[in-house]
Motif scaffolding. Structure first.
Motif, PDB file in Angstrom:
ATOM      1  N   VAL A 401      16.954 -19.141 -35.497  1.00  0.00           N
ATOM      2  CA  VAL A 401      17.734 -18.259 -34.640  1.00  0.00           C
ATOM      3  C   VAL A 401      16.848 -17.091 -34.220  1.00  0.00           C
ATOM      4  O   VAL A 401      16.187 -16.452 -35.044  1.00  0.00           O
ATOM      5  N   MET A 402      16.816 -16.799 -32.920  1.00  0.00           N
ATOM      6  CA  MET A 402      16.019 -15.678 -32.417  1.00  0.00           C
ATOM      7  C   MET A 402      16.781 -14.369 -32.619  1.00  0.00           C
ATOM      8  O   MET A 402      17.927 -14.242 -32.184  1.00  0.00           O
ATOM      9  N   LEU A 403      16.144 -13.403 -33.264  1.00  0.00           N
ATOM     10  CA  LEU A 403      16.717 -12.069 -33.373  1.00  0.00           C
ATOM     11  C   LEU A 403      16.552 -11.341 -32.052  1.00  0.00           C
ATOM     12  O   LEU A 403      15.475 -11.349 -31.457  1.00  0.00           O
ATOM     13  N   GLY A 404      17.635 -10.681 -31.600  1.00  0.00           N
ATOM     14  CA  GLY A 404      17.532  -9.847 -30.408  1.00  0.00           C
ATOM     15  C   GLY A 404      17.050  -8.453 -30.737  1.00  0.00           C
ATOM     16  O   GLY A 404      16.583  -7.724 -29.865  1.00  0.00           O
ATOM     17  N   ALA A 405      17.161  -8.062 -32.013  1.00  0.00           N
ATOM     18  CA  ALA A 405      16.695  -6.772 -32.507  1.00  0.00           C
ATOM     19  C   ALA A 405      16.660  -6.860 -34.024  1.00  0.00           C
ATOM     20  O   ALA A 405      17.359  -7.686 -34.634  1.00  0.00           O
ATOM     21  N   GLN A 406      15.870  -6.013 -34.648  1.00  0.00           N
ATOM     22  CA  GLN A 406      15.773  -6.037 -36.107  1.00  0.00           C
ATOM     23  C   GLN A 406      17.092  -5.670 -36.780  1.00  0.00           C
ATOM     24  O   GLN A 406      17.343  -6.064 -37.913  1.00  0.00           O
ATOM     25  N   ARG A 409      19.200  -8.448 -38.261  1.00  0.00           N
ATOM     26  CA  ARG A 409      18.734  -9.201 -39.419  1.00  0.00           C
ATOM     27  C   ARG A 409      19.838  -9.369 -40.456  1.00  0.00           C
ATOM     28  O   ARG A 409      19.998 -10.441 -41.055  1.00  0.00           O
ATOM     29  N   ARG A 410      20.615  -8.294 -40.721  1.00  0.00           N
ATOM     30  CA  ARG A 410      21.684  -8.376 -41.717  1.00  0.00           C
ATOM     31  C   ARG A 410      22.712  -9.434 -41.330  1.00  0.00           C
ATOM     32  O   ARG A 410      23.190 -10.190 -42.168  1.00  0.00           O
ATOM     33  N   ALA A 411      23.087  -9.463 -40.039  1.00  0.00           N
ATOM     34  CA  ALA A 411      24.054 -10.459 -39.579  1.00  0.00           C
ATOM     35  C   ALA A 411      23.475 -11.864 -39.665  1.00  0.00           C
ATOM     36  O   ALA A 411      24.171 -12.818 -40.036  1.00  0.00           O
ATOM     37  N   PHE A 609      22.394  -1.393 -41.090  1.00  0.00           N
ATOM     38  CA  PHE A 609      21.041  -0.916 -40.863  1.00  0.00           C
ATOM     39  C   PHE A 609      20.031  -1.740 -41.655  1.00  0.00           C
ATOM     40  O   PHE A 609      20.199  -1.948 -42.859  1.00  0.00           O
ATOM     41  N   PRO A 610      18.970  -2.210 -40.996  1.00  0.00           N
ATOM     42  CA  PRO A 610      17.929  -2.943 -41.717  1.00  0.00           C
ATOM     43  C   PRO A 610      17.084  -2.045 -42.607  1.00  0.00           C
ATOM     44  O   PRO A 610      16.465  -2.508 -43.549  1.00  0.00           O
TER      45      PRO A 610
END
Length: 650
Positions: A401-406, A409-411, A609-610
């Motif tokens: 799955v491509m992350l759209g933002a860091q 990451r939690r989701a 928050f990451p």
């Protein structure tokens, strides 16, 4: 003596009692004035976040106005309750209930008009300082001092309406009171403070369960838990003051070996009555303080997102040419010409982004068209940005799955892996995890039917599988990577004035200029933080004012009690020590409660928050504690001085 003169004399005579109320009201007027001063400042209109800043200042003013209405109404009601005997005397000497109500309304308008005048004066004198602080937090050029006629007109009009409505409302608080009720006010013996064991246990249980739910929240459960947790915390806090605190003090009094020493018994007994009398006020101070801490802490924590901006936007400039676009060649030529004009050496990564139709999926709401990139192209974007790449190659139908933002990451960590069957040739794609980096930033891919909220930005697949996928459409990604990242600010302003053109715009392209976008986001976060600081400070000062006027409203009664005890041998040193303990309990119990509430709220917030937000939240809480400690020291000194003066005069 005229009614207006009598009202004015009453205000002057009770100036000690009204001091905190007047100061809080004047400070609220000042902050309202400052928000309007910033909103109508011509220098801000030239900034890139003017619309957001204007909206935040208007929102801050609306919140301030609503809060001030409740605070002023509560304050006036508290003052009127302390003056019942005075009202009884006036009625006994012939004043009609209507005249009494009119006198109270005039008193309130005198204080209100004085607070408005003082607030305007302070706001005008300190306006430049607030503008300097605001421009620093907002990340914009220094704002000039410009006093538009709209600023004082809006401020005066809003607060005249507020105090006028409050004056009308307070007339009902003094009507219908019988003389014997007014004269007996404060003279009736107080019953022994009583606490229900069941309600005390219920309060402790509600707080415990609420804290546990907040501490164990994840990004998947926090939305479901937020309402019940807030409800349990509010009810539990009220029961803690009205029931649990009194029960705890009564339990302490039974420990004779500990309590029956020196002045402890008298101090603890007096504290039980204080808790009973001030329970609602302490509850209100706790909730207001917690809201203040959380509002400032949340927006201070949002600033941590900017720490990972460089990881969210690997390329200095990303240009996405939509399928069928014919303008990308000229646009890319313009971008490269600007890079050359700035003397910036750059690397380029070009890759296709396929959108494949999904026929079937195990995902609860699969996207209609799924963005797909190849593993080798994904690796190029990471390595070209200068980041180490250590993810193992994909094989077969495996996908990341491509992350759209860091922040996603939690989701993505709690996401249930899904499988997809593509419509064109029946190929299967199976998620095995998510990318460690962000190949395609936010704003630059097509709508994903709500899945983006779950950390989904498309998938990365093996090169062999990517070559076999038949696409419904294909976009073209071009990324420019430079080492001197900051020098790209303002690049391609004709194509992306604010640093971004979203994919869902009506343009044939989407793009981001990372440095420009970073400046916009810093200003946006700064705007929210500045508004939260202004509103949170008003909340905090109002909470301290509630404590102040409650203490001074009871000063005469306390003086009589202390005078009676001093005749039994209580020394001045013992009196000061006992009073300090009681005042410290009243001042710091609600702050301690509010800090605990806020700490668990921030624990739940951490799931978004990451990075750790402990430093930001800790700094906010320490700042408020330091301010409360300084306020306590001043009030304690004045209270003990006035108390000793009262004792020496008897």
């Amino acid at each position: 003596m005229t009614l207006r003169r009598l009202a004015f004399n009453n205000v002057v005579r009770n100036k000690r009692l009204y001091a905190a109320y007047f100061g809080s009201s004047a400070f609220s007027v000042t902050i309202f004035f400052v928000c309007a001063l910033i909103a109508f400042n011509p220098g801000l209109r030239e900034g890139i976040v003017y619309d957001v800043a204007l909206q935040m200042m208007i929102a801050a003013e609306c919140i301030l106005f609503a809060f001030c209405f409740g605070f002023v109404l509560y304050s006036v009601g508290s003052f009127l309750r302390t003056r019942k005997r005075e009202f009884g005397i006036l009625l006994l000497h012939g004043m009609t209930p209507g005249q009494l109500a009119a006198m109270v309304a005039v008193e309130n308008m005198i204080i209100g008009c004085g607070a408005i005048a003082a607030g305007l004066a302070v706001g005008t004198l300190t306006g430049k300082l607030f503008l300097l602080i605001g421009s620093g937090i907002l990340g914009v050029a220094e704002l000039p001092f410009h006093l538009s006629w709209r600023v004082p007109v809006l401020t005066v009009g809003a607060f005249l309406v507020l105090f006028g409505v409050i004056s009308v409302c307070t007339t009902g608080l003094v009507r219908g009171k019988r003389l014997n009720e007014l004269f007996l006010s404060g003279r009736k013996p107080e019953p022994e403070p009583f606490a229900s064991p069941m309600l005390a246990v219920l309060g402790a249980l509600l707080l415990t369960v609420g804290y546990a739910l907040a501490a164990t929240s994840t990004i998947a459960t926090v939305y479901v838990r937020i309402v019940p947790v807030v409800g349990m915390t509010i009810v539990g806090t009220y029961l803690a003051y009205t029931q649990l605190g009194v029960a705890f003090v009564r339990l302490m009094r039974r420990r004779r070996r500990t309590v029956w020493r020196g002045t402890r018994l008298w101090t603890i007994s007096h504290m039980a009555f204080r808790l009973k009398d001030n329970a609602r006020m302490l509850f209100a101070v706790t909730i207001v303080s917690a809201v203040s801490f959380c509002s400032v802490g949340v927006f201070a924590s949002i600033q941590s997102l900017s720490k990972q901006f460089r990881e969210d936007y690997l390329a200095a400039v990303v240009y996405i040419a939509k399928d069928g676009s014919g303008v990308d060649r000229s646009h890319l030529a313009d971008i490269e010409a600007e890079l050359a004009a700035k003397g910036l050496a750059y690397g380029v990564v070009r890759m296709p982004i396929k959108y494949a139709a999904v026929e079937a999926s195990t995902a609860p709401s699969p996207p209609r068209l799924m963005p797909i990139v190849s593993f080798s192209d994904y690796r190029k974007t990471v390595e070209q940005a200068g980041f180490a790449f250590g993810e193992p190659p994909l094989t077969g139908d495996e996908a990341l799955v491509m992350l759209g933002a860091q922040r996603d990451r939690r989701a993505a960590d709690v996401r249930t892996p899904a499988s997809y069957t593509l419509r064109a040739n029946g190929l299967s794609v199976r998620e095995i995890g998510h990318t460690k980096h962000v190949p395609i930033p936010d704003y630059l891919s097509d709508d994903l039917a709500g899945e983006a909220a779950g950390g989904f930005g498309g998938v990365v697949v093996a090169d062999e599988l990517f070559g076999r996928i038949a696409a419904e459409k294909t976009d073209r990604f071009t990324g420019y990577y430079v080492s001197d990242y900051e020098r790209t600010f303002g690049l391609a302003a004709g194509l992306a004035p604010d640093g971004v053109v979203r994919y869902d715009s009506d343009q044939p392209y989407a793009m981001t200029v990372s440095c420009t976008l970073a400046a916009v986001q810093r200003s946006l976060y700064g705007t929210m933080l500045f508004a939260a600081l202004l509103v949170g400070t008003v909340f905090f000062i109002a909470a301290g004012s509630m404590l102040y006027f409650r203490l001074y409203a009871d000063l005469d009664d306390d003086g009589r009690q202390y005078a009676a005890v001093s005749k039994l041998g209580l020394t001045e040193k013992e009196l000061n020590r006992s009073v300090t303990v009681q005042l410290a309990t009243l001042f710091f119990a609600p702050i301690a409660f509010a800090i605990v509430h806020s700490a668990f709220a921030f624990a739940a917030l951490q799931s978004f928050f990451p990075l750790s937000i402990a430093a930001e939240t800790g700094g906010v809480l320490l700042g408020f504690v330091a301010a409360q400690t300084a306020y306590f020291a001043v009030i304690r000194h004045r209270y003990i001085r006035n108390l000793n003066r009262y004792l020496h005069s008897t």
